[in-house]
Design a protein around this motif. Sequence first.
Motif, PDB file in Angstrom:
ATOM      1  N   GLN A 747      20.803   7.745  37.847  1.00  0.00           N
ATOM      2  CA  GLN A 747      21.343   8.247  39.109  1.00  0.00           C
ATOM      3  C   GLN A 747      22.807   7.859  39.209  1.00  0.00           C
ATOM      4  OE1 GLN A 747      18.383   6.557  41.811  1.00  0.00           O
ATOM      5  NE2 GLN A 747      17.508   8.600  42.089  1.00  0.00           N
ATOM      6  N   VAL A 748      23.627   8.837  39.523  1.00  0.00           N
ATOM      7  CA  VAL A 748      25.080   8.652  39.540  1.00  0.00           C
ATOM      8  C   VAL A 748      25.602   9.024  40.925  1.00  0.00           C
ATOM      9  CG1 VAL A 748      27.272   9.250  38.452  1.00  0.00           C
ATOM     10  CG2 VAL A 748      25.152   9.293  37.100  1.00  0.00           C
ATOM     11  N   THR A 749      26.231   8.069  41.588  1.00  0.00           N
ATOM     12  CA  THR A 749      26.851   8.323  42.889  1.00  0.00           C
ATOM     13  C   THR A 749      28.266   8.857  42.680  1.00  0.00           C
ATOM     14  OG1 THR A 749      25.546   6.591  43.932  1.00  0.00           O
ATOM     15  CG2 THR A 749      27.561   7.241  45.062  1.00  0.00           C
ATOM     16  N   ALA A 750      28.679   9.702  43.592  1.00  0.00           N
ATOM     17  CA  ALA A 750      30.012  10.315  43.475  1.00  0.00           C
ATOM     18  C   ALA A 750      31.100   9.255  43.370  1.00  0.00           C
ATOM     19  CB  ALA A 750      30.268  11.212  44.675  1.00  0.00           C
ATOM     20  N   ALA A 751      31.965   9.383  42.347  1.00  0.00           N
ATOM     21  CA  ALA A 751      33.097   8.473  42.195  1.00  0.00           C
ATOM     22  C   ALA A 751      34.200   8.813  43.188  1.00  0.00           C
ATOM     23  CB  ALA A 751      33.643   8.554  40.769  1.00  0.00           C
ATOM     24  N   GLU A 752      34.318  10.097  43.534  1.00  0.00           N
ATOM     25  CA  GLU A 752      35.285  10.554  44.528  1.00  0.00           C
ATOM     26  C   GLU A 752      34.640  11.661  45.338  1.00  0.00           C
ATOM     27  OE1 GLU A 752      39.717  10.582  43.359  1.00  0.00           O
ATOM     28  OE2 GLU A 752      38.662  11.332  41.566  1.00  0.00           O
ATOM     29  N   ASP A 753      34.956  11.738  46.631  1.00  0.00           N
ATOM     30  CA  ASP A 753      34.534  12.880  47.431  1.00  0.00           C
ATOM     31  C   ASP A 753      35.456  13.019  48.639  1.00  0.00           C
ATOM     32  OD1 ASP A 753      33.596  10.666  48.823  1.00  0.00           O
ATOM     33  OD2 ASP A 753      31.560  11.408  49.079  1.00  0.00           O
ATOM     34  N   THR A 754      35.699  14.254  49.039  1.00  0.00           N
ATOM     35  CA  THR A 754      36.537  14.542  50.200  1.00  0.00           C
ATOM     36  C   THR A 754      36.250  15.972  50.626  1.00  0.00           C
ATOM     37  OG1 THR A 754      38.794  14.468  51.075  1.00  0.00           O
ATOM     38  CG2 THR A 754      38.517  15.397  48.865  1.00  0.00           C
ATOM     39  N   TYR A 755      36.902  16.415  51.716  1.00  0.00           N
ATOM     40  CA  TYR A 755      36.765  17.826  52.086  1.00  0.00           C
ATOM     41  C   TYR A 755      38.095  18.353  52.613  1.00  0.00           C
ATOM     42  CZ  TYR A 755      36.260  16.740  57.163  1.00  0.00           C
ATOM     43  OH  TYR A 755      36.446  16.332  58.473  1.00  0.00           O
ATOM     44  N   ALA A 756      38.214  19.679  52.593  1.00  0.00           N
ATOM     45  CA  ALA A 756      39.414  20.358  53.089  1.00  0.00           C
ATOM     46  C   ALA A 756      39.059  21.101  54.365  1.00  0.00           C
ATOM     47  CB  ALA A 756      39.949  21.325  52.045  1.00  0.00           C
ATOM     48  N   ASN A 757      40.019  21.144  55.315  1.00  0.00           N
ATOM     49  CA  ASN A 757      39.793  21.705  56.638  1.00  0.00           C
ATOM     50  C   ASN A 757      40.949  22.644  56.980  1.00  0.00           C
ATOM     51  OD1 ASN A 757      39.366  22.239  59.338  1.00  0.00           O
ATOM     52  ND2 ASN A 757      39.623  20.113  60.025  1.00  0.00           N
ATOM     53  N   ALA A 758      40.633  23.944  57.127  1.00  0.00           N
ATOM     54  CA  ALA A 758      41.689  24.910  57.450  1.00  0.00           C
ATOM     55  C   ALA A 758      42.303  24.648  58.806  1.00  0.00           C
ATOM     56  CB  ALA A 758      41.121  26.330  57.409  1.00  0.00           C
ATOM     57  N   GLY A 759      41.551  23.984  59.689  1.00  0.00           N
ATOM     58  CA  GLY A 759      42.068  23.682  61.011  1.00  0.00           C
ATOM     59  C   GLY A 759      43.085  22.565  61.013  1.00  0.00           C
ATOM     60  N   ALA A 760      43.131  21.772  59.939  1.00  0.00           N
ATOM     61  CA  ALA A 760      44.129  20.694  59.796  1.00  0.00           C
ATOM     62  C   ALA A 760      44.611  20.757  58.363  1.00  0.00           C
ATOM     63  CB  ALA A 760      43.519  19.336  60.127  1.00  0.00           C
ATOM     64  N   PRO A 761      45.427  21.760  58.021  1.00  0.00           N
ATOM     65  CA  PRO A 761      45.714  22.081  56.613  1.00  0.00           C
ATOM     66  C   PRO A 761      46.437  20.996  55.844  1.00  0.00           C
ATOM     67  CG  PRO A 761      47.104  23.360  58.079  1.00  0.00           C
ATOM     68  CD  PRO A 761      46.068  22.724  58.944  1.00  0.00           C
ATOM     69  N   ALA A 762      47.099  20.096  56.507  1.00  0.00           N
ATOM     70  CA  ALA A 762      47.841  19.048  55.794  1.00  0.00           C
ATOM     71  C   ALA A 762      47.125  17.700  55.817  1.00  0.00           C
ATOM     72  CB  ALA A 762      49.238  18.904  56.397  1.00  0.00           C
ATOM     73  N   THR A 763      45.929  17.649  56.357  1.00  0.00           N
ATOM     74  CA  THR A 763      45.215  16.379  56.526  1.00  0.00           C
ATOM     75  C   THR A 763      44.314  16.103  55.334  1.00  0.00           C
ATOM     76  OG1 THR A 763      45.253  16.614  58.929  1.00  0.00           O
ATOM     77  CG2 THR A 763      43.652  15.051  57.998  1.00  0.00           C
ATOM     78  N   ASN A 764      44.379  14.852  54.857  1.00  0.00           N
ATOM     79  CA  ASN A 764      43.473  14.399  53.793  1.00  0.00           C
ATOM     80  C   ASN A 764      42.311  13.638  54.418  1.00  0.00           C
ATOM     81  OD1 ASN A 764      42.902  11.668  51.991  1.00  0.00           O
ATOM     82  ND2 ASN A 764      42.832  13.582  50.805  1.00  0.00           N
ATOM     83  N   TYR A 765      41.081  13.904  53.954  1.00  0.00           N
ATOM     84  CA  TYR A 765      39.873  13.281  54.499  1.00  0.00           C
ATOM     85  C   TYR A 765      39.194  12.363  53.477  1.00  0.00           C
ATOM     86  CZ  TYR A 765      40.372  16.616  58.309  1.00  0.00           C
ATOM     87  OH  TYR A 765      40.853  17.322  59.388  1.00  0.00           O
ATOM     88  N   GLY A 766      39.960  11.807  52.553  1.00  0.00           N
ATOM     89  CA  GLY A 766      39.390  10.979  51.490  1.00  0.00           C
ATOM     90  C   GLY A 766      38.717   9.710  51.959  1.00  0.00           C
ATOM     91  N   THR A 767      39.125   9.204  53.107  1.00  0.00           N
ATOM     92  CA  THR A 767      38.502   7.973  53.619  1.00  0.00           C
ATOM     93  C   THR A 767      37.468   8.258  54.696  1.00  0.00           C
ATOM     94  OG1 THR A 767      40.257   7.701  55.255  1.00  0.00           O
ATOM     95  CG2 THR A 767      40.562   6.621  53.113  1.00  0.00           C
TER      96      THR A 767
END
Length: 909
Positions: A747-767
């Motif tokens: 079983q392997v857990t994601a090493a990285e994950d995030t999402y993109a949001n058109a409503g906040a186009p410049a925002t990073n959600y990595g944390t």
Amino acid sequence: MRRSRGLAVSLALSLTGTGAGLGIALAPQAAALTPPVAFTADALATWQPNGVVWALAEAGGQVFAGGTFSTVRPPAGGGSEQQAVNFVALDAATGAPTSCKLSFTIASGTATVRALALSPDKSTLYAGGYFGAVNGTAVSSLAAIDVASCTVKTSFRPAFAATVRALAVTGDTVYAGGDFLTVAGQPRQRFAAVGATDGALKPFTADADEPGRAVEVTPDGENVVLGGDFFTVNGANSHALAVVDATSGALTKSYPGFIDTNSVVKDIATDATGFYTANEGTGGGVFDGRIALDLPGFGQRWRDTCLGATQAVLPYQNVLYSASHAHDCAAMGEFPDGQRHHLLAQPTTGTGKLGWAPDTNDGIGEGIGPRVMTVGSKNGVQYLWVGGEFTTVNGAAQQGLTRFASTGDTGAPTVPVASAASFRPGEVQVRWRSSLDLDDSALTYRIYRNGAATPIATVTADSLFFKRPQVSWTDTTVAAGQSYTYRVTATDAAGNTSALSATAGVTVPTGTESYPSQVRADGAQLYWRYDDAILPYAADSSAGGNQNGVHMNAPALRQTPGAVSGASTAIGFNGTDSRIYADKRQTVGSAYTVETWFRTNTTRGGKLFGFGSNQDRGSYQYDKHIYMTNDGRVVFGAYTGVTRTITTSGAYNDNQWHHAVATQGPGGMTLYVDGVQRGTLAVTTHENYSGYWHAGGDSLGGWPDRPTSEMWAGQLDESAVYPTVLSAAQVQNHYALATAPADSVVQVTAAEDTYANAGAPATNYGTSSSLAVRGTSFYASYLRFDLPAAPAGTVLKSATLSVKTSTASGAGTTDTVSVVPVTGSWSEGGTTYNNRPALGGPALGAYPGIPDGSAVHTATLTTGSVAGALGGSLALALSSSGTDALWLWSSEAQAGEGTPQLTLTFGAP
């Protein structure tokens, strides 16, 4: 083998939901308290004395307690103590002192109140003991108290020359038992009767040669039942128990040889159908239990031979409650010698214990524990009061007095200890040790899958404090290669619910696992694989045996490598005190097989696996076992009145895995090691007794080549017991299957994950602790996994992706969510909507809509697409073309249970 004199389990189940139950019958739903028990096991706040309570009685919502004490104090939590000289009156409902204050004193020596009894109309309280005054009014060890005014009745003036220990009252007579030899100057040895109004001595004569401790009038008023230490009554042989005429005292029924000479009767109680004795013994061969005798005829109905100095019995609504320190009910097919249990209940018609077991400690004085019981009533609620010399109740400080109500059950069952296993596609066995509830034997269990808020199944099963069998349920709605988690709660009929069990996880294999499937197919009725991750539960993986084990002193769990191929693990024992005993008490038939794998380098020997009469203490009967000598030879032994053994010529303490199988049946005894027959013996019998299977150690006294240690220092794996004799071919097949290729799961857990949001186009959600997916307005989630290479000689057989919806309202979606490859570059800390990576195709898998409610959901991925990334990095995206957003936990969220997660199953090509 018997060294010295020192859980047949009933289980019922009802099922709702998907899946199936394993080998269990249907049972009714529990009532508020499991009938016929009338009281909860939840101790109520009660004022407590600073000494011992010997006597209790109840009238008009008051409970009177007599004993040897000088003050009473509030329950833990504050308040000042009050003077209470050997007597206190308490409110039945609140447990607090009433306005009735009486002091029982004597000019010299120690005053004590040993007996309390009420007139039939409950207007007069009679008190017996050793005292010379009540509130300064002179009396002689027996006094009458007007209940309404709480004053001494001076017109009642009997004269007892020694301690009065027992009282029974009719409309015109008070019967007394005790140490006295005269009453009012007239000879009356240990039993006497006086007028209820004036205390004048009556002609009743029932002279006994040793102290009287109990006296009861039969319901028809014709006879009096006597109990005590005596051997004769009116010169006739009748040890400890006798029935005499209520008017004359002439012997109606004697009991010569009926009760052991080293046992006495401490209490007698009656109901409409009979009378019951509480017995205490001293020394070996004692009778410490209870006897029920019928009315009329005075013959025995049943005899309960539990050991543990019974002090009091109380029949109430067809249940006999008892006070003792019962420590050994093996003779009754119940619990073996061990922990003391001070309060028990059983039907008045039989000896089997019911689901009511609050407890005290032994306490001060003689260290007996509870001594006396009565039932009080107020405002429509009944209260069972218990007095004695204990200093704790249910583990909390409380001295001398406690009480339990007929309503208000507040105690929740213990948290289930659960595990899950899967041996073939399409099936998961979820199992747990049944919980303990001290006043409910029928509990309802709810099984939750993948974190869902709604249970997937509901199961009802019975358990007692000494019968906690495994309960199991089979989930038949699972998919091969997918991972599932399960949690279980236990609920009593009052609605009290335990916390959720720890999560039990399992991955369903893509093919049948050869070794465990063969053990189950060959009929194992106990199968301990030792894959458990939580103490103290050793799960039974047999197909319906439900014979789990209990860890003692923390054996080392999940030891690797195990004895057989695949992900299964072993268990380690320290050679001093760690071991496992079975929860289920049973007998062993004429044919059986014991099988286990072992690994050790010990030079002190020890017992690997065997049958014994006790659980958490050394057994006094023990055979049908496999043990190792100091020099590493393996021994199989059965006891037939003498020890009969087969011993290998070679040693096996080489720190390698070895397979031992011992069989006995019509063809005699056979021992196999590593699939080869190592010896036979023409012995077809063994010692017949009730007991428990043990792993890791038990008694070995008296056996040939007895090793230095009875405890096993090493590892065990794949222990099984069969009710048949395995053939040589079956044994050899098991040995061969241990090395057969088996699937392994990573079983392997994601090493990285995030999402993109058109409503906040410049925002990073990595944390962020969340991930989101939607077509319009756009959300997409990106996942990166670092994949291992395939283990040597294997290929990827399946791959699944698990995600968990968040607890946000409407977190699910009605839209299909696709799992697609990511072709562009991205990073968790740098990706935004504006610089989001390109997505590729075709889709590797999909979620066809996900319901609301936080739960784990799994999609099967295209194996070839994942296999190409083994040993490197795999980037995936979750995308949708719809308008209904999906909200998930990210890898940063503790509630995510390790998701997003890939489950990879590898196996032979």
